[in-house]
Design an enzyme around this catalytic site. Structure first.
Site: not given
Length: 120
Positions: A15, A72
């Site tokens: 992430d 993202e």
């Protein structure tokens, strides 16, 4: 520990790639399935050739290593389209949906209002 998760069939995502503690060394050490490119890099992709080059290179590298790539912080259709042209696999961000309470999310999903926003 992460190797044990992978062996058990649990998908591993890296992430916020491109910021803070995430680095190329993670790509070398972690047997993951997904690389999520941080929004701080994604949000400049339509305005900055430098950001676009970094994102495209990251997508290509991740794919070469067997990762699926999620962008993202996708907030505009232009950004979404450009990422699709670059080969990005998935997008997440306000363009797709804003955060919502659980009950609203369940209704949103049940009504089939959510579309698979992959590119391929």
């Amino acid at each position: 520990m992460l190797d044990r998760f992978a062996e058990a069939g649990i998908a591993i995502s890296i992430d916020d790639f491109g910021t803070g503690l995430s680095s190329l060394a993670y790509l070398k050490r972690i047997r993951g399935q997904e690389l999520k490119i941080d929004k701080s890099i994604i949000q400049g992709v339509t305005e900055s050739q430098r950001d676009a080059l970094i994102v495209r290179s990251t997508i290509d590298l991740a794919h070469s290593l067997g990762f699926k790539v999620t962008a993202e912080g996708v907030e505009t259709s232009d950004c979404y389209s450009l990422l699709g042209a670059m080969g990005c696999d998935q997008a997440q961000g306000f363009l797709i949906a804003r955060p919502m309470p659980r009950k609203e999310l369940l209704t949103f999903l049940a009504d089939n209002q959510i579309k698979e926003r992959g590119y391929g």
